[in-house]
Enzyme design. Structure first.
Site, PDB file in Angstrom:
ATOM      1  N   ARG A 257       0.882  -1.181   0.000  1.00 35.91           N
ATOM      2  CA  ARG A 257       0.000   0.000   0.000  1.00 35.91           C
ATOM      3  C   ARG A 257       0.906   1.213   0.000  1.00 35.91           C
ATOM      4  O   ARG A 257       1.519   1.521   1.017  1.00 35.91           O
ATOM      5  CB  ARG A 257      -0.900  -0.042   1.242  1.00 35.91           C
ATOM      6  CG  ARG A 257      -2.143   0.828   1.141  1.00 35.91           C
ATOM      7  CD  ARG A 257      -2.866   0.897   2.481  1.00 35.91           C
ATOM      8  NE  ARG A 257      -2.156   1.767   3.403  1.00 35.91           N
ATOM      9  CZ  ARG A 257      -2.264   1.715   4.733  1.00 35.91           C
ATOM     10  NH1 ARG A 257      -3.040   0.823   5.305  1.00 35.91           N
ATOM     11  NH2 ARG A 257      -1.580   2.551   5.489  1.00 35.91           N
ATOM     12  N   HIS A 261      -3.885   4.635   4.441  1.00 33.89           N
ATOM     13  CA  HIS A 261      -5.098   3.834   4.202  1.00 33.89           C
ATOM     14  C   HIS A 261      -6.122   4.605   3.370  1.00 33.89           C
ATOM     15  O   HIS A 261      -6.700   4.069   2.423  1.00 33.89           O
ATOM     16  CB  HIS A 261      -5.718   3.436   5.550  1.00 33.89           C
ATOM     17  CG  HIS A 261      -7.074   2.825   5.423  1.00 33.89           C
ATOM     18  ND1 HIS A 261      -7.264   1.540   4.970  1.00 33.89           N
ATOM     19  CD2 HIS A 261      -8.317   3.332   5.655  1.00 33.89           C
ATOM     20  CE1 HIS A 261      -8.572   1.270   4.944  1.00 33.89           C
ATOM     21  NE2 HIS A 261      -9.223   2.341   5.351  1.00 33.89           N
ATOM     22  N   TYR A 270       2.315   5.334  12.152  1.00 33.85           N
ATOM     23  CA  TYR A 270       2.541   3.911  12.435  1.00 33.85           C
ATOM     24  C   TYR A 270       3.514   3.230  11.479  1.00 33.85           C
ATOM     25  O   TYR A 270       3.784   2.043  11.615  1.00 33.85           O
ATOM     26  CB  TYR A 270       1.208   3.133  12.481  1.00 33.85           C
ATOM     27  CG  TYR A 270       0.357   3.269  11.220  1.00 33.85           C
ATOM     28  CD1 TYR A 270       0.550   2.420  10.130  1.00 33.85           C
ATOM     29  CD2 TYR A 270      -0.628   4.249  11.117  1.00 33.85           C
ATOM     30  CE1 TYR A 270      -0.209   2.548   8.977  1.00 33.85           C
ATOM     31  CE2 TYR A 270      -1.393   4.379   9.965  1.00 33.85           C
ATOM     32  CZ  TYR A 270      -1.181   3.527   8.898  1.00 33.85           C
ATOM     33  OH  TYR A 270      -1.926   3.665   7.762  1.00 33.85           O
TER      34      TYR A 270
HETATM   35  C1  LIG Z   1     -16.964  -4.378   9.766  1.00 31.06           C
HETATM   36  C2  LIG Z   1     -16.020  -3.191   9.682  1.00 31.06           C
HETATM   37  N1  LIG Z   1     -15.066  -3.031  10.632  1.00 31.06           N
HETATM   38  C3  LIG Z   1     -14.216  -1.976  10.536  1.00 31.06           C
HETATM   39  C4  LIG Z   1     -14.333  -1.082   9.509  1.00 31.06           C
HETATM   40  C5  LIG Z   1     -13.361   0.081   9.419  1.00 31.06           C
HETATM   41  N2  LIG Z   1     -12.411  -0.249   8.352  1.00 31.06           N
HETATM   42  C6  LIG Z   1     -12.573   0.216   7.098  1.00 31.06           C
HETATM   43  S1  LIG Z   1     -11.375  -0.318   6.082  1.00 31.06           S
HETATM   44  C7  LIG Z   1     -10.604  -1.156   7.319  1.00 31.06           C
HETATM   45  C8  LIG Z   1      -9.324  -1.911   7.073  1.00 31.06           C
HETATM   46  C9  LIG Z   1      -9.494  -3.092   6.215  1.00 31.06           C
HETATM   47  O1  LIG Z   1      -8.221  -3.624   5.964  1.00 31.06           O
HETATM   48  P1  LIG Z   1      -7.970  -4.722   4.889  1.00 31.06           P
HETATM   49  O2  LIG Z   1      -9.141  -5.633   4.828  1.00 31.06           O
HETATM   50  O3  LIG Z   1      -6.655  -5.341   5.148  1.00 31.06           O
HETATM   51  O4  LIG Z   1      -7.973  -3.926   3.528  1.00 31.06           O
HETATM   52  P2  LIG Z   1      -7.007  -2.734   3.049  1.00 31.06           P
HETATM   53  O5  LIG Z   1      -7.750  -1.461   3.364  1.00 31.06           O
HETATM   54  O6  LIG Z   1      -5.721  -2.855   3.774  1.00 31.06           O
HETATM   55  O7  LIG Z   1      -6.844  -2.913   1.584  1.00 31.06           O
HETATM   56  C10 LIG Z   1     -11.292  -1.031   8.517  1.00 31.06           C
HETATM   57  C11 LIG Z   1     -10.871  -1.624   9.798  1.00 31.06           C
HETATM   58  C12 LIG Z   1     -15.344  -1.293   8.557  1.00 31.06           C
HETATM   59  N3  LIG Z   1     -15.496  -0.477   7.511  1.00 31.06           N
HETATM   60  N4  LIG Z   1     -16.176  -2.355   8.658  1.00 31.06           N
END
Ligand SMILES: Cc1ncc(C[n+]2csc(CCOP(=O)(O)OP(=O)(O)O)c2C)c(N)n1
Length: 341
Positions: A257, A261, A270
């Protein structure tokens, strides 16, 4: 992550395909970069980036058939939707919440892609909800074929998510069901090592998400997500398997990435500056450009011409979306509840 030698295996991709893949990767990158600028100018409310995932997204989507296969992307999948035929101005309509947004007419969050014509299924903001949806679609395809007594529909459902999301209960439940019924579903985990600020070691006790597939009864494959050709090949093999009625595959693309985020995040809180610098070494766009140049498929002049053309596209898409009208308030409840509209 190992450095790859794309092209060292028989891919079935010719030079035209490789340039087309590179073009889509470059388009995804330049469109994404423009979205960040618009965000910092206060014109776009929220950006969530594909940067670092372009090879995985474009390579994988290149193995699908637009309009036939069902696509359930997640918010990072700009490269996927562009490869399947969503135009840059349609993407920008979503960013600016314009009526011309093909997903929701400007009423979804940015990057919550959807397109009825292309069978791209709109998503919810809680992460992972698209995974049971994909399995439901796979079950529908299987039932249709069973009722006909032969394969009358060989579409697949392609669904993606991050490694953080892969820890959620509904993702396990969905994969379990797909394994039991051998459903035509391609599970794609784009693993960039972080769920917002939480590193992978705090999310799971294993190194590879793909290792879990054995527990559901289908193959899991770890792929270098910086190599579009490897991602294409792995997806094609999974698609062919699913079309033959042999069931699901879990693909894990190891990605980086390159951005925070989202536009609301500061990854310097971090990630160390050294780490941020180090992941730049894995920029898939630079890697693929270097490969194409080394193979004599692309040279500097052609690359410059390509960039110019794509920059123009991005400029036009931005201008078109900025000038486009917002949705009419009178249509507020359209498609929200079943009704006469
Ligand atoms: C059920 C839920 N928990 C938490 C969130 C907040 N949230 C949005 S994106 C994210 C991270 C997801 O990480 P990952 O699946 O590894 O995908 P990446 O963004 O790294 O591509 C979180 C915790 C959410 N949208 N839905």
């Amino acid at each position: 992550m190992t450095d790859v030698q794309p092209g060292s295996v028989a891919t079935g991709l010719d030079h035209g395909d490789l340039v087309a893949i590179y073009e889509k990767m470059l388009l995804a990158r330049l469109l994404d970069e423009r979205q960040w600028i618009l965000n910092r100018q206060g014109k776009a409310p929220f950006v969530i980036s594909c940067q670092g995932h372009e090879a995985a997204q474009v390579g994988s989507a290149y193995a699908l058939t637009p309009g036939k296969d069902w696509i359930l992307p997640y918010y990072r999948d700009l490269g996927v939707v562009l490869t399947l035929g969503v135009t840059p101005s349609e993407v920008m309509m979503g960013l600016f919440a314009r009526a011309g947004d093909p997903n929701s007419g400007g009423r979804q969050m940015p990057a919550h892609y959807g397109y009825r014509k292309l069978k791209i299924v709109t998503q919810s903001s809680p992460t992972g909800t698209q995974v049971p949806h994909a399995v439901g679609i796979g079950l529908g395809i299987k039932i249709r074929n069973e009722l006909a007594g032969r394969i009358v529909d060989d579409a697949v459902a392609w669904v993606s998510f991050g490694e953080g999301t892969s820890s959620q209960g509904e993702v396990h439940e969905a994969m379990n069901l797909a394994g039991i019924h051998r459903l035509p579903v391609i599970f794609v985990c784009e693993n960039n090592g972080y769920a917002i600020s939480v590193p992978q070691r705090m999310q799971m006790g294993i190194e590879n998400v793909a290792d879990r597939a054995a527990g559901y009864g289908f193959p899991g494959v770890v792929v270098d997500g910086g190599d579009p050709i490897a991602c294409y090949e792995a997806t094609l093999a999974a698609v062919e398997r699913a079309r033959r009625g042999e069931g699901p595959t879990l693909l894990e693309f190891k990605c980086v990435r390159l951005t925070p985020h989202s536009s609301d995040d500061n990854d310097r809180t971090y990630r160390t500056p050294e780490e941020i610098k180090a992941i730049r070494q894995h920029d898939p766009l630079a890697r693929f450009a270097a490969y194409l140049q080394a193979e004599g498929i692309l040279n500097e002049a052609r690359e410059a011409e390509l960039r110019e053309r794509i920059k123009r596209l991005v400029n036009e898409a931005t201008a078109a979306a900025e000038a486009a009208p917002p949705p009419d308030p009178a249509t507020l409840l359209q498609h929200v509840y079943c009704g006469d509209q």
